[in-house]
Design a protein around this motif. Structure first.
Motif, PDB file in Angstrom:
ATOM      1  N   ALA A  25       0.859  -1.191   0.000  1.00 17.84           N
ATOM      2  CA  ALA A  25       0.000   0.000   0.000  1.00 17.84           C
ATOM      3  C   ALA A  25       0.892   1.235   0.000  1.00 17.84           C
ATOM      4  CB  ALA A  25      -0.906  -0.011   1.229  1.00 17.84           C
ATOM      5  N   GLU A  26       0.713   2.091  -1.021  1.00 19.84           N
ATOM      6  CA  GLU A  26       1.628   3.226  -1.163  1.00 19.84           C
ATOM      7  C   GLU A  26       1.023   4.529  -0.649  1.00 19.84           C
ATOM      8  OE1 GLU A  26       2.962   3.963  -5.145  1.00 19.84           O
ATOM      9  OE2 GLU A  26       4.288   5.588  -4.517  1.00 19.84           O
ATOM     10  N   TYR A  27      -0.159   4.897  -1.132  1.00 14.52           N
ATOM     11  CA  TYR A  27      -0.752   6.176  -0.706  1.00 14.52           C
ATOM     12  C   TYR A  27      -2.267   6.043  -0.688  1.00 14.52           C
ATOM     13  CZ  TYR A  27      -1.422   7.082  -5.754  1.00 14.52           C
ATOM     14  OH  TYR A  27      -1.789   6.988  -7.057  1.00 14.52           O
ATOM     15  N   ILE A  28      -2.932   7.100  -0.199  1.00 13.03           N
ATOM     16  CA  ILE A  28      -4.385   7.084  -0.059  1.00 13.03           C
ATOM     17  C   ILE A  28      -4.990   7.958  -1.159  1.00 13.03           C
ATOM     18  CG2 ILE A  28      -6.343   7.665   1.447  1.00 13.03           C
ATOM     19  CD1 ILE A  28      -4.732   5.377   2.607  1.00 13.03           C
ATOM     20  N   VAL A  29      -5.979   7.431  -1.824  1.00 14.88           N
ATOM     21  CA  VAL A  29      -6.642   8.176  -2.902  1.00 14.88           C
ATOM     22  C   VAL A  29      -7.261   9.453  -2.319  1.00 14.88           C
ATOM     23  CG1 VAL A  29      -8.513   8.106  -4.611  1.00 14.88           C
ATOM     24  CG2 VAL A  29      -7.149   6.045  -4.164  1.00 14.88           C
ATOM     25  N   GLY A  30      -6.986  10.592  -2.967  1.00 13.70           N
ATOM     26  CA  GLY A  30      -7.595  11.858  -2.561  1.00 13.70           C
ATOM     27  C   GLY A  30      -6.940  12.519  -1.363  1.00 13.70           C
ATOM     28  N   MET A  31      -5.813  12.019  -0.910  1.00 15.21           N
ATOM     29  CA  MET A  31      -5.128  12.584   0.266  1.00 15.21           C
ATOM     30  C   MET A  31      -3.712  12.984  -0.186  1.00 15.21           C
ATOM     31  SD  MET A  31      -4.630  10.632   3.952  1.00 15.21           S
ATOM     32  CE  MET A  31      -6.375  10.518   4.326  1.00 15.21           C
ATOM     33  N   PRO A  32      -3.165  14.086   0.340  1.00 11.44           N
ATOM     34  CA  PRO A  32      -1.774  14.412  -0.014  1.00 11.44           C
ATOM     35  C   PRO A  32      -0.874  13.185   0.218  1.00 11.44           C
ATOM     36  CG  PRO A  32      -2.754  16.196   1.256  1.00 11.44           C
ATOM     37  CD  PRO A  32      -3.750  15.060   1.258  1.00 11.44           C
ATOM     38  N   TYR A  33       0.087  13.026  -0.686  1.00  8.58           N
ATOM     39  CA  TYR A  33       0.895  11.801  -0.684  1.00  8.58           C
ATOM     40  C   TYR A  33       1.511  11.512   0.690  1.00  8.58           C
ATOM     41  CZ  TYR A  33       4.331   8.318  -2.152  1.00  8.58           C
ATOM     42  OH  TYR A  33       5.073   7.160  -2.259  1.00  8.58           O
ATOM     43  N   ASP A  34       2.187  12.512   1.272  1.00  6.20           N
ATOM     44  CA  ASP A  34       2.890  12.268   2.544  1.00  6.20           C
ATOM     45  C   ASP A  34       1.931  11.952   3.680  1.00  6.20           C
ATOM     46  OD1 ASP A  34       5.225  12.697   1.240  1.00  6.20           O
ATOM     47  OD2 ASP A  34       5.541  14.736   1.990  1.00  6.20           O
ATOM     48  N   GLU A  35       0.775  12.598   3.649  1.00  8.48           N
ATOM     49  CA  GLU A  35      -0.233  12.337   4.677  1.00  8.48           C
ATOM     50  C   GLU A  35      -0.751  10.890   4.558  1.00  8.48           C
ATOM     51  OE1 GLU A  35      -4.572  14.158   5.760  1.00  8.48           O
ATOM     52  OE2 GLU A  35      -3.200  15.477   4.678  1.00  8.48           O
ATOM     53  N   GLY A  36      -0.978  10.479   3.339  1.00  6.36           N
ATOM     54  CA  GLY A  36      -1.435   9.100   3.107  1.00  6.36           C
ATOM     55  C   GLY A  36      -0.379   8.081   3.494  1.00  6.36           C
ATOM     56  N   ARG A  37       0.877   8.382   3.161  1.00  3.08           N
ATOM     57  CA  ARG A  37       1.976   7.489   3.557  1.00  3.08           C
ATOM     58  C   ARG A  37       2.014   7.340   5.078  1.00  3.08           C
ATOM     59  NH1 ARG A  37       3.257   3.863   1.940  1.00  3.08           N
ATOM     60  NH2 ARG A  37       5.063   3.712   3.272  1.00  3.08           N
ATOM     61  N   ALA A  38       1.894   8.470   5.772  1.00  2.00           N
ATOM     62  CA  ALA A  38       1.964   8.440   7.237  1.00  2.00           C
ATOM     63  C   ALA A  38       0.792   7.649   7.812  1.00  2.00           C
ATOM     64  CB  ALA A  38       1.976   9.869   7.778  1.00  2.00           C
ATOM     65  N   LEU A  39      -0.372   7.813   7.221  1.00  3.57           N
ATOM     66  CA  LEU A  39      -1.556   7.092   7.708  1.00  3.57           C
ATOM     67  C   LEU A  39      -1.380   5.585   7.517  1.00  3.57           C
ATOM     68  CD1 LEU A  39      -4.491   7.405   8.817  1.00  3.57           C
ATOM     69  CD2 LEU A  39      -5.239   7.274   6.443  1.00  3.57           C
ATOM     70  N   ILE A  40      -0.871   5.195   6.360  1.00  3.30           N
ATOM     71  CA  ILE A  40      -0.653   3.767   6.091  1.00  3.30           C
ATOM     72  C   ILE A  40       0.365   3.178   7.070  1.00  3.30           C
ATOM     73  CG2 ILE A  40       0.348   2.160   4.390  1.00  3.30           C
ATOM     74  CD1 ILE A  40      -1.002   3.956   2.208  1.00  3.30           C
ATOM     75  N   GLU A  41       1.449   3.910   7.268  1.00  5.24           N
ATOM     76  CA  GLU A  41       2.477   3.427   8.206  1.00  5.24           C
ATOM     77  C   GLU A  41       1.903   3.281   9.618  1.00  5.24           C
ATOM     78  OE1 GLU A  41       5.490   2.435   7.587  1.00  5.24           O
ATOM     79  OE2 GLU A  41       5.743   3.094   5.522  1.00  5.24           O
TER      80      GLU A  41
END
Ligand SMILES: [Fe+2]
Length: 289
Positions: free
Chosen positions: A216-232
């Motif tokens: 899982a790399e990033y969240i659709v519709g969310m800034p890339y870094d924010e999505g990365r942090a959420l996934i982590e």
């Protein structure tokens, strides 16, 4: 051992942990599994998520035949791993042509928690691994129950992620994260990134689970870094001692697990001194929803 309700089962069941995992003994997989026995195995697969079959000789053809009883067996895009004349089998080995350890870990991507085939539109159902040669130390397989991971989240977390979708990308997890075994350009074109729900419903049990992991790399519709942090953050929150099952392999064991409701990882081993050869196949499941 078997609970009273299980006494009619054609095999013995021993739980591996309270949350997940069971050892299934009394099934000779090399002889083939009848439809009746397979139904009972499949019920156990849905119930325990991880099934361990004790050491036995299982030729490649028998492993593939067993896998086909679960469904359509994936032919992996990374065809450098195909083995034993079966494109469905994917062999991970650190041995050279003389059977000596070559010092290279064949797939470092397996060291991070992940779920097989999440980088495809149709994701992995069962993964079936047979341990031909296993290290004396290291090279364990660990599992994490993603039903439990979802259920442990508080209401605010559940509301926050209810409608999110994550983009899963094999090129991300292999190349950028681990820096080894990059996909060829043709492989990359064949397997573009895909998005899946962060919370999926298991198509057979109807239970909700977290569906993320290392691809899982990033969240659709969310800034890339924010999505990365959420996934982590979610990947880390998911792993809890009450929800994990850690297996140290013996040669000749076979393990089947359900990728739809589990993450798994391998632990490191010393590829210079230890020998590890496993053959794996993955059964295709469905498009997550
Ligand atoms: Fe895996």
């Amino acid at each position: 051992m078997n609970s009273p309700a299980d006494l009619r089962l054609p095999f013995a069941v021993r739980r591996l942990t309270p949350a997940l995992g069971a050892e299934i003994s009394g099934v000779d997989l090399a002889q083939g599994v009848t439809p009746e026995v397979f139904r009972a195995i499949y019920d156990a697969f849905l119930r325990y998520q991880v099934l361990l079959f004790p050491s036995q000789e299982i030729p490649p053809a028998a492993q593939v035949a067993f896998a086909r009883q679960f469904g359509e067996v994936q032919v992996h895009v990374m065809n450098q791993y195909h083995a034993d004349g079966f494109p469905e089998l994917y062999r991970l080995s650190n041995l050279d042509e003389h059977g000596r350890p070559n010092g290279r870990h064949p797939d470092k991507g397996t060291l991070a928690w992940h779920t097989d085939g999440s980088w495809q539109r149709v994701t992995g159902q069962a993964t079936i691994i047979y341990g031909e040669v296993v290290p004396d130390t290291g090279g364990e397989t660990h599992f994490c129950d993603m039903y439990g991971a979802y259920e442990r989240l508080d209401a605010a977390w559940k509301a926050r992620i209810a409608d999110l979708r994550a983009v899963h990308n094999l090129d991300f997890s292999r190349t950028r994260r681990h820096g080894e075994d990059p996909l060829t350009e043709a492989q990359r074109l064949e397997k573009p990134p895909v998005d899946h729900p962060v919370v999926r419903t298991h198509p057979e049990t109807g239970r909700k689970c977290l569906y993320l992991g290392d691809h899982a790399e990033y969240i659709v519709g969310m800034p890339y870094d924010e999505g990365r942090a959420l996934i982590e953050e979610l990947n880390a929150l998911a792993v809890h001692p009450d929800l994990t099952c850690e297996h140290r392999w013996k040669p000749g064991e076979l393990i089947v697990w359900d990728n739809r409701c589990l993450m798994h990882r391998a632990t490191p081993y010393d590829p210079f001194t230890q020998r590890r050869v496993v053959r794996r196949c993955t059964v295709l499941g469905e498009v997550p929803s």
